[in-house]
Design a protein around this motif. Structure first.
Motif, PDB file in Angstrom:
ATOM      1  N   ASP A 527       0.850  -1.184   0.000  1.00  0.00           N
ATOM      2  CA  ASP A 527       0.000   0.000   0.000  1.00  0.00           C
ATOM      3  C   ASP A 527       0.889   1.238   0.000  1.00  0.00           C
ATOM      4  O   ASP A 527       2.122   1.138  -0.011  1.00  0.00           O
ATOM      5  N   ASN A 528       0.247   2.425   0.037  1.00  0.00           N
ATOM      6  CA  ASN A 528       0.977   3.701  -0.052  1.00  0.00           C
ATOM      7  C   ASN A 528       0.637   4.595   1.130  1.00  0.00           C
ATOM      8  O   ASN A 528       0.009   5.639   0.971  1.00  0.00           O
ATOM      9  N   LYS A 529       1.059   4.246   2.325  1.00  0.00           N
ATOM     10  CA  LYS A 529       0.673   5.004   3.516  1.00  0.00           C
ATOM     11  C   LYS A 529       1.882   5.581   4.254  1.00  0.00           C
ATOM     12  O   LYS A 529       1.932   5.570   5.479  1.00  0.00           O
ATOM     13  N   GLN A 530       2.815   6.113   3.496  1.00  0.00           N
ATOM     14  CA  GLN A 530       3.997   6.676   4.135  1.00  0.00           C
ATOM     15  C   GLN A 530       4.480   7.896   3.363  1.00  0.00           C
ATOM     16  O   GLN A 530       4.379   7.959   2.137  1.00  0.00           O
ATOM     17  N   GLU A 531       4.973   8.868   4.120  1.00  0.00           N
ATOM     18  CA  GLU A 531       5.621  10.042   3.558  1.00  0.00           C
ATOM     19  C   GLU A 531       7.016  10.154   4.157  1.00  0.00           C
ATOM     20  O   GLU A 531       7.307   9.570   5.200  1.00  0.00           O
ATOM     21  N   ALA A 532       7.870  10.892   3.484  1.00  0.00           N
ATOM     22  CA  ALA A 532       9.228  11.068   4.007  1.00  0.00           C
ATOM     23  C   ALA A 532       9.810  12.360   3.463  1.00  0.00           C
ATOM     24  O   ALA A 532       9.389  12.865   2.409  1.00  0.00           O
ATOM     25  N   THR A 533      10.778  12.902   4.191  1.00  0.00           N
ATOM     26  CA  THR A 533      11.576  14.036   3.726  1.00  0.00           C
ATOM     27  C   THR A 533      13.042  13.669   3.877  1.00  0.00           C
ATOM     28  O   THR A 533      13.425  12.929   4.794  1.00  0.00           O
ATOM     29  N   SER A 534      13.841  14.175   2.976  1.00  0.00           N
ATOM     30  CA  SER A 534      15.286  14.010   3.102  1.00  0.00           C
ATOM     31  C   SER A 534      15.949  15.329   2.763  1.00  0.00           C
ATOM     32  O   SER A 534      15.451  16.105   1.935  1.00  0.00           O
ATOM     33  N   ARG A 535      17.055  15.582   3.416  1.00  0.00           N
ATOM     34  CA  ARG A 535      17.824  16.800   3.165  1.00  0.00           C
ATOM     35  C   ARG A 535      19.296  16.440   3.285  1.00  0.00           C
ATOM     36  O   ARG A 535      19.674  15.530   4.018  1.00  0.00           O
ATOM     37  N   GLY A 536      20.099  17.161   2.541  1.00  0.00           N
ATOM     38  CA  GLY A 536      21.522  16.841   2.626  1.00  0.00           C
ATOM     39  C   GLY A 536      22.358  17.722   1.721  1.00  0.00           C
ATOM     40  O   GLY A 536      21.877  18.664   1.077  1.00  0.00           O
ATOM     41  N   LEU A 537      23.638  17.386   1.687  1.00  0.00           N
ATOM     42  CA  LEU A 537      24.586  18.113   0.845  1.00  0.00           C
ATOM     43  C   LEU A 537      25.622  17.142   0.307  1.00  0.00           C
ATOM     44  O   LEU A 537      25.886  16.086   0.893  1.00  0.00           O
ATOM     45  N   GLU A 538      26.214  17.534  -0.816  1.00  0.00           N
ATOM     46  CA  GLU A 538      27.286  16.764  -1.447  1.00  0.00           C
ATOM     47  C   GLU A 538      28.359  17.736  -1.902  1.00  0.00           C
ATOM     48  O   GLU A 538      28.058  18.754  -2.541  1.00  0.00           O
ATOM     49  N   TYR A 557      26.326  14.157   2.981  1.00  0.00           N
ATOM     50  CA  TYR A 557      25.548  14.063   4.215  1.00  0.00           C
ATOM     51  C   TYR A 557      24.081  13.963   3.838  1.00  0.00           C
ATOM     52  O   TYR A 557      23.599  14.666   2.939  1.00  0.00           O
ATOM     53  N   ILE A 558      23.359  13.090   4.507  1.00  0.00           N
ATOM     54  CA  ILE A 558      21.927  12.967   4.264  1.00  0.00           C
ATOM     55  C   ILE A 558      21.216  12.627   5.565  1.00  0.00           C
ATOM     56  O   ILE A 558      21.744  11.892   6.414  1.00  0.00           O
ATOM     57  N   GLU A 559      20.028  13.182   5.723  1.00  0.00           N
ATOM     58  CA  GLU A 559      19.166  12.875   6.864  1.00  0.00           C
ATOM     59  C   GLU A 559      17.769  12.604   6.326  1.00  0.00           C
ATOM     60  O   GLU A 559      17.227  13.403   5.560  1.00  0.00           O
ATOM     61  N   VAL A 560      17.210  11.464   6.695  1.00  0.00           N
ATOM     62  CA  VAL A 560      15.901  11.047   6.198  1.00  0.00           C
ATOM     63  C   VAL A 560      14.949  10.900   7.379  1.00  0.00           C
ATOM     64  O   VAL A 560      15.294  10.285   8.397  1.00  0.00           O
ATOM     65  N   GLU A 561      13.765  11.474   7.247  1.00  0.00           N
ATOM     66  CA  GLU A 561      12.719  11.342   8.257  1.00  0.00           C
ATOM     67  C   GLU A 561      11.446  10.866   7.575  1.00  0.00           C
ATOM     68  O   GLU A 561      11.062  11.388   6.523  1.00  0.00           O
ATOM     69  N   GLN A 562      10.788   9.890   8.174  1.00  0.00           N
ATOM     70  CA  GLN A 562       9.557   9.356   7.594  1.00  0.00           C
ATOM     71  C   GLN A 562       8.392   9.510   8.559  1.00  0.00           C
ATOM     72  O   GLN A 562       8.570   9.625   9.772  1.00  0.00           O
ATOM     73  N   GLU A 563       7.198   9.515   7.994  1.00  0.00           N
ATOM     74  CA  GLU A 563       5.977   9.588   8.796  1.00  0.00           C
ATOM     75  C   GLU A 563       4.946   8.655   8.177  1.00  0.00           C
ATOM     76  O   GLU A 563       4.619   8.771   6.995  1.00  0.00           O
ATOM     77  N   THR A 564       4.453   7.741   8.990  1.00  0.00           N
ATOM     78  CA  THR A 564       3.464   6.777   8.527  1.00  0.00           C
ATOM     79  C   THR A 564       2.073   7.292   8.839  1.00  0.00           C
ATOM     80  O   THR A 564       1.842   7.913   9.882  1.00  0.00           O
ATOM     81  N   ALA A 565       1.131   7.044   7.946  1.00  0.00           N
ATOM     82  CA  ALA A 565      -0.247   7.495   8.137  1.00  0.00           C
ATOM     83  C   ALA A 565      -0.819   6.931   9.426  1.00  0.00           C
ATOM     84  O   ALA A 565      -0.456   5.838   9.878  1.00  0.00           O
ATOM     85  N   SER A 566      -1.740   7.679  10.031  1.00  0.00           N
ATOM     86  CA  SER A 566      -2.293   7.282  11.330  1.00  0.00           C
ATOM     87  C   SER A 566      -3.046   5.965  11.271  1.00  0.00           C
ATOM     88  O   SER A 566      -3.121   5.242  12.265  1.00  0.00           O
ATOM     89  N   ASP A 567      -3.590   5.621  10.099  1.00  0.00           N
ATOM     90  CA  ASP A 567      -4.332   4.368   9.990  1.00  0.00           C
ATOM     91  C   ASP A 567      -3.479   3.221   9.452  1.00  0.00           C
ATOM     92  O   ASP A 567      -3.992   2.152   9.127  1.00  0.00           O
ATOM     93  N   SER A 568      -2.183   3.436   9.368  1.00  0.00           N
ATOM     94  CA  SER A 568      -1.298   2.390   8.858  1.00  0.00           C
ATOM     95  C   SER A 568      -0.998   1.354   9.937  1.00  0.00           C
ATOM     96  O   SER A 568      -0.879   1.683  11.128  1.00  0.00           O
ATOM     97  N   THR A 569      -0.858   0.108   9.525  1.00  0.00           N
ATOM     98  CA  THR A 569      -0.480  -0.978  10.439  1.00  0.00           C
ATOM     99  C   THR A 569       0.958  -1.428  10.201  1.00  0.00           C
ATOM    100  O   THR A 569       1.402  -2.419  10.768  1.00  0.00           O
ATOM    101  N   ASP A 570       1.671  -0.690   9.366  1.00  0.00           N
ATOM    102  CA  ASP A 570       3.041  -1.056   9.001  1.00  0.00           C
ATOM    103  C   ASP A 570       4.017  -0.591  10.082  1.00  0.00           C
ATOM    104  O   ASP A 570       4.065   0.585  10.426  1.00  0.00           O
ATOM    105  N   ILE A 571       4.804  -1.516  10.598  1.00  0.00           N
ATOM    106  CA  ILE A 571       5.856  -1.173  11.557  1.00  0.00           C
ATOM    107  C   ILE A 571       7.223  -1.591  11.018  1.00  0.00           C
ATOM    108  O   ILE A 571       8.215  -1.615  11.743  1.00  0.00           O
ATOM    109  N   VAL A 572       7.281  -1.907   9.728  1.00  0.00           N
ATOM    110  CA  VAL A 572       8.491  -2.470   9.127  1.00  0.00           C
ATOM    111  C   VAL A 572       9.260  -1.446   8.298  1.00  0.00           C
ATOM    112  O   VAL A 572      10.474  -1.303   8.441  1.00  0.00           O
ATOM    113  N   THR A 573       8.556  -0.720   7.415  1.00  0.00           N
ATOM    114  CA  THR A 573       9.270   0.099   6.443  1.00  0.00           C
ATOM    115  C   THR A 573       9.903   1.350   7.045  1.00  0.00           C
ATOM    116  O   THR A 573      10.935   1.811   6.564  1.00  0.00           O
TER     117      THR A 573
END
Length: 682
Positions: A527-538, A557-573
């Protein structure tokens, strides 16, 4: 004359000798036989690249995070494969999972089946339609025939389409006219057991040149900590190919090229699930330490016609057919791809340079399903129709340019996808380049996400006839395209005659990222119940300290942050999205011409730790510690056409881990390697 021989039996001894060489003063000849150090920074910055906009542009005038790995970079780094050569580029994460598998990504989201990086060889896409990734071990050619590898970090979907989300890698080989005569390369070592390349080029007619090649590799196993011995993943490959280039007249030229390959790969599988309904199987319905063999083979044929209509107008028509097969215990697959691509570049008005094109791709697949992995239907044909247009507008003569464009694609999974971009380039004065861009890119679903059934685990809950719990992951025909909106900013500067710097900053916003959602106690669905942001430099640096000494360094350098939808049951990705990419990567290379005949190359790179790299172990993550790798190459060229070299790789440790693969994969570690090589041109 008395000669003293020094024998090194440990890496520390070798490092001591290298340090001594660094502190010594080279004996300089009037003219070096190696032009690597003679290539000035102005020549490098004016090098033409084609992968950003599907047209020739000077490297210092592209509004993208572009980096070029040259033929001399490949040769002097001592690498023996294309994946290892990609470690030379900033912002590219290259990890070796075992002797014949790599996980490679740009700007995060790495995985065994990484799917957000488009890879091409001479414009031919080499992604696997089953999962939108790359089987890197079968992507090969004679390394000496590679002209350059263009590495574009960031989206390139406006001209290349879906899956060019986090980057584009285009491996460009030399024209046949540049590889005339013969070449023999042979070597052997403890990990590189044997390798050889044979190539011969000749003039076939008036302004028509061709070459043929044959290449063989035999590589040893890696180390498996869980087995405390070799991982049983040794492998060999054999490939052959040809290329013919012809010029009909001043306005028309053509290319015909093809390859055929076969690999014989070994692996040891873990936790391969068995069908509980088969009376021959019993609890726990899984096998571990299963010796398996991968048979991968294929061939391709590509033709290209280029016609110059006028000084400001040209067309290109490219057609290729690609056939590949792969058989292993958990799945068999076959793909046939026909791709037709047409593009036209012209200047309709003063200050406008337009490139537009049309494309069609048909992929026919067939799978040999097994109980652990199956795809339904097991045969399918899918079509992709596309068009793009891009206009480079000169806002101010020679100083300010705006590039606007978009790709329009129609696929059989999600229908129409639109991928626009806007890029602004400013050349305030000589030696300075500022650029920025805003882009949208998508990754369309693959066969796995659309129509697969995967059984990663079986849990017995009692003796037969009590049925066990069968954990299953199913494809989802409503799976949507993953989306990226990217903002980039870059600055290239040459502050001194012998020094250049290249900085790129990025901010990425991802939507509709894939998740595994529970639909029953034992069933999950894509399914498609996740969002993410990444920021960095090279940051990349090229510094010619002296005529005989060159330093190249890059940091990312890279930093990745993700947010899963409130109704998601995914604890893996979630843990894998955030933890599968190193925050810091640093690479430093030193190239020295010690004399007219001797050269010494040192390459050290550092990779930060990985918190989690496998969906299979995300709930109990396996930490991959940070590591530093030291590589050396000592070369002697007694004659112009003969070179002998000794290469050491990963010299600081006996073995180290770089990545953890998914279910069924045995965790392995990369071992120290030393090999010798001879190269003879005739």
């Amino acid at each position: 004359m008395k000669t003293t021989m020094i024998y090194c039996k440990s890496p520390l001894c070798l490092i001591a000798l290298i340090s001594a060489a660094l502190l010594s003063t080279p004996v300089l000849a009037e003219e070096s036989v190696d032009d690597y150090l003679d290539l000035g920074l102005e020549d490098l910055l004016s090098m033409e690249v084609t992968s950003v906009s599907k047209k020739k542009q000077r490297l210092n005038e592209v509004a993208a995070a572009a980096y070029v790995i040259t033929q001399d970079d490949i040769r002097r780094s001592g690498v023996t494969s294309i994946p290892e050569a990609l470690r030379l580029a900033p912002g590219i994460q290259v990890t070796k999972m075992d002797s014949n598998k790599w996980a490679i990504s740009s700007r995060g989201f790495n995985a065994q089946f990484a799917n957000k990086l488009l890879v091409l060889i001479d414009g031919r896409s080499v992604y696997a339609p089953s999962y939108s990734g790359v089987y890197w071990e079968v992507q090969d050619t004679v390394l000496e025939d590679i002209d350059r590898i263009e590495v574009i970090r960031g989206p390139g979907a406006t001209v290349w389409g879906a899956n060019a989300v986090n980057g584009v890698i285009n491996i460009i080989t030399k024209q046949a006219s540049e590889t005339q005569g013969g070449l023999v390369v042979a070597g052997a070592g403890n990990e590189e057991k044997a390798f050889t390349s044979l190539r011969y080029g000749a003039e076939l007619g008036e302004q028509t040149f061709g070459r043929i090649y044959l290449k063989y590799n035999d590589r040893d196993s890696s180390f498996a900590p869980s087995l405390d011995e070799q991982a049983g993943d040794d492998w060999n490959s054999l490939r052959a190919g040809f290329r013919v280039d012809g010029v009909l007249n001043a306005s028309n030229q053509w290319t015909l090229q093809g390859d055929i390959y076969e690999t014989d790969e070994n692996q040891i599988l873990q936790g391969v699930t068995q069908d509980p309904s088969d009376p021959a199987n019993s609890p726990p319905y899984s096998d571990s330490n299963v010796a398996d063999n991968i048979e991968a083979s294929g061939w391709n044929l590509l033709g290209r016609w280029e016609q110059r209509l006028s000084e400001y107008s040209s067309t290109t028509l490219q057609v290729y057919y690609d056939h590949n097969e792969r058989k292993e215990a958990i799945l068999g697959q076959r793909h046939d791809t026909l791709d037709i691509d047409f593009q036209h570049q012209f200047n309709p008005l003063e200050g406008h340079d337009i490139v537009w094109g049309l494309g069609f791709r048909r992929i026919k697949d067939k799978f040999d399903n097994t109980f652990p992995i199956s795809l339904l239907p097991d045969e399918q044909t899918s079509d992709l129709f596309s068009t793009f247009v891009q206009d480079e507008i000169e806002l101010a003569p020679d100083t300010l340019r705006l590039t606007l464009g978009s790709k329009f694609e129609h696929n059989d999974y999600t229908g129409l996808e639109i991928q626009p971009s806007a890029r602004l380039l400013w050349l305030p004065k000589e030696g300075h380049t500022l650029w920025t861009s805003v882009s949208r890119a998508v990754r369309t679903p693959s066969r796995v996400e659309d129509s697969s059934s995967i059984v990663p685990r079986i849990i017995p809950i009692g003796p037969p006839p009590i049925p066990p719990l069968i954990l299953t992951i199913h494809g989802n025909e409503d799976f949507e395209a993953e989306e990226l909106t990217a903002i980039e900013l870059g600055y290239r500067v040459q502050p001194a005659e012998r020094l250049s710097l290249d900085l790129a900053l990025f901010y990425n916003q991802y939507n509709n990222l894939g998740t595994f959602e529970s639909v029953a106690l034992t069933e999950r669905v894509f399914d498609n119940k996740q969002e993410a942001t990444s920021r960095g430099l090279e940051l990349a640096m090229d510094w010619h300290l002296l005529e005989w000494w060159r330093l190249q360094a890059n940091y990312s350098y890279i930093e990745v942050e993700q947010e899963t939808a409130s109704d998601s049951t995914d604890i893996v990705t979630g843990p894998v999205v955030e933890g599968s990419s190193p925050k810091h990567q640093l690479s430093v290379r030193s190239a020295m011409d010690l004399s007219n005949e001797w050269s010494l190359d040192l390459w050290a790179y550092y990779v930060d730790e990985l918190a989690a790299s496998s969906f299979s172990s995300a709930q109990i993550p396996i930490l991959i510690p940070s590591y530093t790798s030291l590589n050396t190459r000592l070369a002697w060229r007694p004659w112009e056409d003969l070179e002998l070299s000794l290469v050491g790789q990963n010299l600081l440790q006996n073995h180290h881990a770089e990545f953890v693969g998914e279910t069924f994969a045995t965790q392995t570690e990369v071992e120290r390697s030393v090999y010798g090589m001879i190269r003879f041109d005739f």
